[in-house]
Each structure stands twice: as structure tokens, then as C-alpha cells.
Design an enzyme around this catalytic site. Sequence first.
Site, PDB file in Angstrom:
ATOM      1  N   ARG A 120       1.127  -1.015  -0.214  1.00 15.58           N
ATOM      2  CA  ARG A 120       0.191   0.074  -0.324  1.00 15.58           C
ATOM      3  C   ARG A 120       0.822   1.101   0.017  1.00 15.58           C
ATOM      4  NH1 ARG A 120      -2.989  -3.366   3.508  1.00 15.58           N
ATOM      5  NH2 ARG A 120      -4.805  -4.576   2.791  1.00 15.58           N
ATOM      6  N   LYS A 142       2.901  11.170 -10.974  1.00 17.85           N
ATOM      7  CA  LYS A 142       2.453  10.394 -11.977  1.00 17.85           C
ATOM      8  C   LYS A 142       3.424   9.301 -12.120  1.00 17.85           C
ATOM      9  CE  LYS A 142      -0.892  13.554 -15.009  1.00 17.85           C
ATOM     10  NZ  LYS A 142      -1.389  13.743 -15.911  1.00 17.85           N
ATOM     11  N   GLU A 184       9.712  18.332 -25.409  1.00 23.36           N
ATOM     12  CA  GLU A 184       8.846  18.344 -24.134  1.00 23.36           C
ATOM     13  C   GLU A 184       9.613  19.349 -23.817  1.00 23.36           C
ATOM     14  OE1 GLU A 184       6.312  16.576 -22.498  1.00 23.36           O
ATOM     15  OE2 GLU A 184       6.162  14.650 -23.007  1.00 23.36           O
ATOM     16  N   LYS A 220       7.380  22.866 -14.499  1.00 21.61           N
ATOM     17  CA  LYS A 220       6.379  21.693 -14.132  1.00 21.61           C
ATOM     18  C   LYS A 220       6.700  21.979 -12.614  1.00 21.61           C
ATOM     19  CE  LYS A 220       5.069  17.269 -15.057  1.00 21.61           C
ATOM     20  NZ  LYS A 220       5.652  15.604 -15.275  1.00 21.61           N
ATOM     21  N   GLU A 230      -4.400  17.151 -11.353  1.00 21.84           N
ATOM     22  CA  GLU A 230      -4.707  17.551 -12.075  1.00 21.84           C
ATOM     23  C   GLU A 230      -6.197  17.720 -12.398  1.00 21.84           C
ATOM     24  OE1 GLU A 230      -2.875  15.763 -15.480  1.00 21.84           O
ATOM     25  OE2 GLU A 230      -4.595  15.626 -16.739  1.00 21.84           O
ATOM     26  N   ARG A 234      -2.649  21.772 -14.306  1.00 17.67           N
ATOM     27  CA  ARG A 234      -2.020  20.711 -14.592  1.00 17.67           C
ATOM     28  C   ARG A 234      -2.266  19.786 -16.065  1.00 17.67           C
ATOM     29  NH1 ARG A 234       0.753  16.352 -10.871  1.00 17.67           N
ATOM     30  NH2 ARG A 234       1.449  14.997 -12.682  1.00 17.67           N
ATOM     31  N   ASN A 238      -1.010  18.735 -21.488  1.00 16.98           N
ATOM     32  CA  ASN A 238      -1.129  17.300 -21.828  1.00 16.98           C
ATOM     33  C   ASN A 238      -1.068  18.132 -23.282  1.00 16.98           C
ATOM     34  OD1 ASN A 238      -1.377  15.755 -20.357  1.00 16.98           O
ATOM     35  ND2 ASN A 238      -3.498  16.046 -19.919  1.00 16.98           N
ATOM     36  N   HIS A 241      -0.367  16.148 -26.510  1.00 13.71           N
ATOM     37  CA  HIS A 241      -0.447  15.212 -26.265  1.00 13.71           C
ATOM     38  C   HIS A 241      -1.819  14.390 -26.471  1.00 13.71           C
ATOM     39  CE1 HIS A 241       3.138  16.337 -23.973  1.00 13.71           C
ATOM     40  NE2 HIS A 241       3.549  14.840 -22.809  1.00 13.71           N
ATOM     41  N   HIS A 245      -0.705  11.055 -27.764  1.00 12.13           N
ATOM     42  CA  HIS A 245      -0.494   9.800 -28.050  1.00 12.13           C
ATOM     43  C   HIS A 245      -1.944   8.958 -28.778  1.00 12.13           C
ATOM     44  CE1 HIS A 245      -0.767  10.780 -23.302  1.00 12.13           C
ATOM     45  NE2 HIS A 245       0.713  10.723 -23.364  1.00 12.13           N
ATOM     46  N   HIS A 258       7.791   8.909 -27.840  1.00 14.68           N
ATOM     47  CA  HIS A 258       6.806   9.589 -26.812  1.00 14.68           C
ATOM     48  C   HIS A 258       7.267  10.733 -27.195  1.00 14.68           C
ATOM     49  CE1 HIS A 258       3.957  11.413 -24.465  1.00 14.68           C
ATOM     50  NE2 HIS A 258       4.943  12.087 -23.781  1.00 14.68           N
TER      51      HIS A 258
END
Length: 349
Positions: A120, A142, A184, A220, A230, A234, A238, A241, A245, A258
Site C-alpha cells: 500500500r 504520475k 517536452e 513543471k 490534474e 496541470r 498535455n 499529447h 498519444h 513519445h
Amino acid sequence: MRTLKVETGRPYDIIIKNGIIDNCGEFIKKVSKAMRVAVISDTNVFPIYGDKVVNSLTNSGYQVYSFTFEAGEKSKNLTTISKMYDFLAENHITRTDLIVALGGGVTGDMAGFAAASYLRGIDFVQIPTSLLAQVDSSVGGKTGVDIGAGKNLVGAFWQPVLVLIDSNTLDTLPPYYFEDGMAEVIKYGCIKDKSLFDKLEKVNAADCIDDIIYNCVAIKRDVVSRDEREKGERALLNFGHTLGHALEKINNFTSLSHGQAVAIGMCMITKASEKAGLTEKGSAKRIENLCKKYNLPTYSEISKTEIARAASSDKKTNGSSIKLALLKEIGESYLEKIEISKLEDFISE
Ligand code: MG
């Protein structure tokens, strides 16, 4: 040495220093009382830096165990995670112990997810070794893996206790990986920092990469501190992206990196928003030229229909609409809600 403090729920430091890998143990000792450390890395990075990291951790008094997996996005799945859990359990890693992620984005995302979920949640440290990981994925908490339905669809927000960035690691990478990260870097200029964008046009990024990394990480850090989960701002990160993606997914995460996909995504979405009168004229051309300067692609042969269809299953969709990060002008971005059914029209020329 430069340090950035990240004020998320659990605050942590990002330290940027040449050669820091050689004495990472000293820095980790200040934030972790672990007995045992599991170093998680891949088959490309571990042979180069594994010994340095393991030695430094051992010298700092830790018992060190290392786990390596086959390098590449293809490994970023629950099968690899399951192997990590077994490894952690076999080596009696307890809740007070530590995981160190040594590698690029795939390693950081997976080691972070293992840290978030094993027992956990246990502490983890990021030592990103690719430009992409240094300016982006190692910061912000993330973590996750890809599943058949898409990239990063399973994961958790889990902040590291420390991030150590050593730009010397970039020297050992093939240029392809540097370019991958540059997408990026260009993104940060586009969404938040016109002077960074101008600078990238003028200089050769490799010549002042420490300053550039610091600049990107600070952007960032600021965004993530204001919006850890997010809920709003935030999502600006993206930019490029949503379509990026989609392209990665269509290509099965193989033929496009990427960064390459994000570069095409930034060019495509900005052409569209410019055409719609939402973005200052000439912006798309500048982004295109900058991407070309760093050997990044700016165009894809894949049909807009197919791209729009793939993008509509993006996790950022909200029922029938999708939130797109767009530019007002270079250096200033905002979020625009658009009906999924209108996405194809929006990106078609
Ligand atoms: Mg990205």
C-alpha cells in the site's frame, strides 16, 4: 548544485548536479531511514550506471538489491509490475524500505507504480537518466503502466521522496533519446515560457542543458504544486499529447517515440487552433521549425479520421467532450473544451 523544492502533499527536493549519481547514497541517506533499497532499472541503463548507484548506496550503509527488466515501452505493463512485486517480497522489502528508480520514463513510471502499490505504498527516489525523464516524467508523481486499451491507463499519483538529476547521463545516450526529450522541452516553452522558446531557437540546447533542465523542471514544479491531481491547470502539460498519444497508440508504441509523437501533436493541434482563429498567426510555423531544428517530425501520414478516433478514447475525455490544451500564443496556453464528435473537423485542414 541547484535544488528545487516541490510543495505537494508530501514535499520533496529535486537536486540537479553533475556527477550526483556517484554519491547518490549520501543524498538519499538524508531523506530515507530504510534498511534495504531495491534499485529498479532496465537492461540499457543498469549496465552503465548500476554499479555506481549500488556502490554508493552500499557505502551509505544500505543493503541493496537490484531488479532489471527488458528496456522499452513494451515492458511497461502489469506483467513486469507483477515480477517486481515478487522480487520486492522475496527480498523482504518492508514498508519502511525504499525503491530507487534508475532510468528513463518507463523505469520511473513503473518503479513509481510499484512503490505506490506494494504494501500500500513505500518511499521511492527517482534518478532519471534520459532528458525526457529529467524534464518531465520524474517530476509530478504520475506513475503507471500501459494496458491494451491505451497508454498509462492504470496508475497512481505517488510523489517521490527525492529526485536526483545528473545531466552527465545524457552524454552516454544516442542522439535519438536527446531529441525525444527535446519535444517536452519545446512544449514547456510553448505553454509557459516565451523566453525559453526564443532561447531554443537561438542556441544549441545541448550546450546549456543544465539551465534548460532547471528551467523546465521549475515550470513543471510550479504547475504541479498548484494542481497535484490534474483538476485544472496541470492539463496544460498535455499540450500536443492528446494527438500525440493517439499517434503512439495507432503505431502500437513502436515506430514513434513519445517525443516524436508529441512533436507531431503540437504542430497538428496548433495548425488547427490557428486556423480556427484561437492562436496567434505564425505560431504553428515557429513550432514546426523548432521541432525540425531538433530532428523531430512535424507531420504524420495517418488520416485525421483515424487520429481523431484514437484520441477519443484518451483518458482525458470527459463523456462526450475532450479538454484540449491550446496556445493563445507562444508562451501562453489555455484549456478548450471541445465535443469529441467535432475533433476530426477541428484537426482537418
Ligand atoms: Mg509527455
